[in-house]
Motif scaffolding. Structure first.
Motif, PDB file in Angstrom:
ATOM      1  N   PRO A 211       0.827  -1.155   0.023  1.00 45.91           N
ATOM      2  CA  PRO A 211      -0.151  -0.142  -0.175  1.00 45.91           C
ATOM      3  C   PRO A 211       0.793   1.183   0.084  1.00 45.91           C
ATOM      4  O   PRO A 211       0.539   2.185  -0.458  1.00 45.91           O
ATOM      5  CB  PRO A 211      -0.996   0.014   1.217  1.00 45.91           C
ATOM      6  N   PHE A 212       2.124   1.416   0.713  1.00 40.46           N
ATOM      7  CA  PHE A 212       2.905   2.311   0.498  1.00 40.46           C
ATOM      8  C   PHE A 212       4.273   2.070   0.519  1.00 40.46           C
ATOM      9  O   PHE A 212       5.067   2.788  -0.238  1.00 40.46           O
ATOM     10  CB  PHE A 212       2.521   3.377   1.938  1.00 40.46           C
TER      11      PHE A 212
ATOM     12  N   SER B 106      -0.075   8.828   6.581  1.00 40.32           N
ATOM     13  CA  SER B 106      -0.707   7.451   7.434  1.00 40.32           C
ATOM     14  C   SER B 106       0.862   6.867   7.085  1.00 40.32           C
ATOM     15  O   SER B 106       1.864   6.536   7.500  1.00 40.32           O
ATOM     16  CB  SER B 106      -1.778   6.903   6.639  1.00 40.32           C
ATOM     17  N   GLY B 107       0.903   5.853   5.802  1.00 40.32           N
ATOM     18  CA  GLY B 107       2.040   4.938   5.692  1.00 40.32           C
ATOM     19  C   GLY B 107       3.102   5.838   5.028  1.00 40.32           C
ATOM     20  O   GLY B 107       4.420   5.397   5.049  1.00 40.32           O
ATOM     21  N   GLY B 108       2.735   7.227   4.636  1.00 41.10           N
ATOM     22  CA  GLY B 108       4.037   7.853   4.005  1.00 41.10           C
ATOM     23  C   GLY B 108       4.071   7.839   2.469  1.00 41.10           C
ATOM     24  O   GLY B 108       5.059   8.719   2.003  1.00 41.10           O
TER      25      GLY B 108
ATOM     26  N   GLY C 191      -5.438   5.362   9.088  1.00 42.55           N
ATOM     27  CA  GLY C 191      -5.243   4.421  10.096  1.00 42.55           C
ATOM     28  C   GLY C 191      -4.386   3.085   9.640  1.00 42.55           C
ATOM     29  O   GLY C 191      -3.733   3.080   8.496  1.00 42.55           O
ATOM     30  N   GLY C 192      -3.722   2.158  10.534  1.00 40.92           N
ATOM     31  CA  GLY C 192      -2.923   1.113  10.167  1.00 40.92           C
ATOM     32  C   GLY C 192      -1.568   1.490  10.425  1.00 40.92           C
ATOM     33  O   GLY C 192      -0.971   2.579  10.484  1.00 40.92           O
ATOM     34  N   GLY C 193      -0.787   0.283  10.384  1.00 43.46           N
ATOM     35  CA  GLY C 193       0.713   0.482  10.996  1.00 43.46           C
ATOM     36  C   GLY C 193       1.742   0.831   9.644  1.00 43.46           C
ATOM     37  O   GLY C 193       1.045   0.890   8.235  1.00 43.46           O
ATOM     38  N   ILE C 194       2.757   1.183   9.874  1.00 48.24           N
ATOM     39  CA  ILE C 194       3.830   1.290   8.707  1.00 48.24           C
ATOM     40  C   ILE C 194       4.629   0.128   8.513  1.00 48.24           C
ATOM     41  O   ILE C 194       5.459   0.220   7.690  1.00 48.24           O
ATOM     42  CB  ILE C 194       4.702   2.357   9.071  1.00 48.24           C
ATOM     43  N   GLY C 195       4.278  -1.111   9.230  1.00 48.31           N
ATOM     44  CA  GLY C 195       5.346  -2.247   9.106  1.00 48.31           C
ATOM     45  C   GLY C 195       6.442  -2.193   9.968  1.00 48.31           C
ATOM     46  O   GLY C 195       7.193  -1.069   9.625  1.00 48.31           O
TER      47      GLY C 195
ATOM     48  N   LEU D 183       9.371   5.506   5.959  1.00 47.92           N
ATOM     49  CA  LEU D 183       9.690   6.075   7.178  1.00 47.92           C
ATOM     50  C   LEU D 183      11.068   7.063   6.813  1.00 47.92           C
ATOM     51  O   LEU D 183      11.061   8.417   7.424  1.00 47.92           O
ATOM     52  CB  LEU D 183      10.137   5.116   8.275  1.00 47.92           C
ATOM     53  N   ALA D 184      12.085   6.588   6.251  1.00 49.79           N
ATOM     54  CA  ALA D 184      13.341   7.298   5.927  1.00 49.79           C
ATOM     55  C   ALA D 184      12.842   8.508   5.039  1.00 49.79           C
ATOM     56  O   ALA D 184      13.404   9.605   5.170  1.00 49.79           O
ATOM     57  CB  ALA D 184      14.388   6.411   5.426  1.00 49.79           C
TER      58      ALA D 184
END
Length: 331
Positions: free
Chosen positions: A154-155, A186-188, A241-245, A252-253
């Motif tokens: 998803p991201f 969210s996930g970025g 919503g949801g995590g980024i793993g 994230l970076a």
């Protein structure tokens, strides 16, 4: 040397060529009402005009098309799969069906029924698993492992982020003097891709992220300096919503590199923004698409005299959810 997240301006421009004619070049429209309200020049980037109803079609189309280019269509004979809070799943379903690839979309039980129905209407399977994005993602990983399907994240992939980053190129073409772009986070993939494109063209443009006030995995991960888990909580802005793993390799970076400011918004602020966009702009949008306006209003972000773009990311909202927002806004 490639950046550690793998998202380069060249990758975004390749995505732009790859998705041309397969996605809508969404309009950027000036809001007279918001410009007057905040004494600024405020524009709305209407990703609601995509055939899937949201920006996610860009990244999904880019990745599936790139895989076909690189490995041949036979490499995707087993199909593609993903986990989604709704919009990405619909985008993968649409992109896959257009490109002649089978798909199974995994969703948590928190995803609203209207988004599940929209995916099923495209003729692909929507499989509901657990009560979190991470649980749904586990099922997608099982399909990859056991059935040989190909995962369309998803991201957290450079091809996904580059696809979303094509929005940034369009913004710079249509409004080259933008002072600030405000993006739901969210996930970025969306913010990261847009930021990567814009910072390469106009480094002085500020990239502002907006997260939910609760259950914001990227917010907590940036604070911790590493991916962390958070409890997924029902929200008007459910697409955020949801995590980024915990094994996040890209976004994230990327977000840490390109984002200048970051705000969290409350549920009442999202509700007010959704109602404002309907009343003043005649736009019925999901909560995640309204968080830019919510952040300006709730945090009194200084935009006076600036040229600002808000990313109106999607229109996947049910009337039931909007009615809940309206009641909350009227309290």
């Amino acid at each position: 040397m490639l950046p550690r997240h793998g998202v380069t301006p060249a990758l975004v421009y390749e995505a732009r060529q790859r998705i041309a004619g397969r996605v809508v070049r969404s309009p950027l429209v000036r809001s007279a009402a918001l410009s007057a309200r905040f004494d600024a020049d405020i524009h709305l980037k209407l990703e609601t005009c995509q055939p899937s109803g949201a920006f996610k079609l860009r990244g999904a189309t880019n990745m599936i098309a790139a895989l076909i280019e690189r490995h041949g269509r036979d490499a995707l004979n087993a199909g593609v799969t993903t986990a989604s809070t709704g919009n990405h799943g619909r985008a993968v379903a649409l992109a896959a069906s257009r490109l002649g690839v089978p798909a199974v979309i995994c969703l948590s039980r928190l995803v609203p029924d209207n988004k599940v129905a929209a995916i099923e209407a495209l003729g692909v399977e929507a499989r509901r698993i657990g009560r979190s994005q991470d649980e749904a993602f586990g099922e997608a990983e099982r399909l990859v492992r056991d059935q040989g399907m190909t995962l369309i994240p998803p991201f957290d992939d450079p091809l996904i982020a580059a696809g979303q980053g094509t929005i940034g190129i369009e913004l710079m073409e249509d409004a080259p003097e933008l002072d600030q772009v405000i993006v739901g986070l969210s996930g970025g993939g969306l913010l990261g891709g847009i930021g990567a494109a814009i910072k390469a063209i106009r480094p002085g443009t500020r990239i502002t992220g907006v997260s939910l006030s609760r259950g914001a995995a990227m917010w907590e991960s940036l604070r911790a300096g590493r991916p962390v888990e958070v409890e997924e909580i029902e929200s008007l802005g459910d697409s955020l919503g949801g995590g980024i793993g915990l094994d996040n390799r890209c976004t994230l970076a990327l977000v840490d590199e390109v984002m200048d400011d970051h705000y969290q918004v409350s549920e009442p602020a999202i509700a007010h923004a959704m109602v404002d966009l309907l009343e003043h702009e005649k736009m019925l949008v999901e909560g995640a698409a309204a968080v830019g306006l919510a952040a300006i209003a709730e945090h009194q972000i200084e935009v006076r005299g600036q040229r600002v773009a808000l990313i109106v990311s999607g229109n996947g909202v049910s009337l039931e959810t909007f009615d809940r927002a309206r009641r909350m806004a009227n309290r």
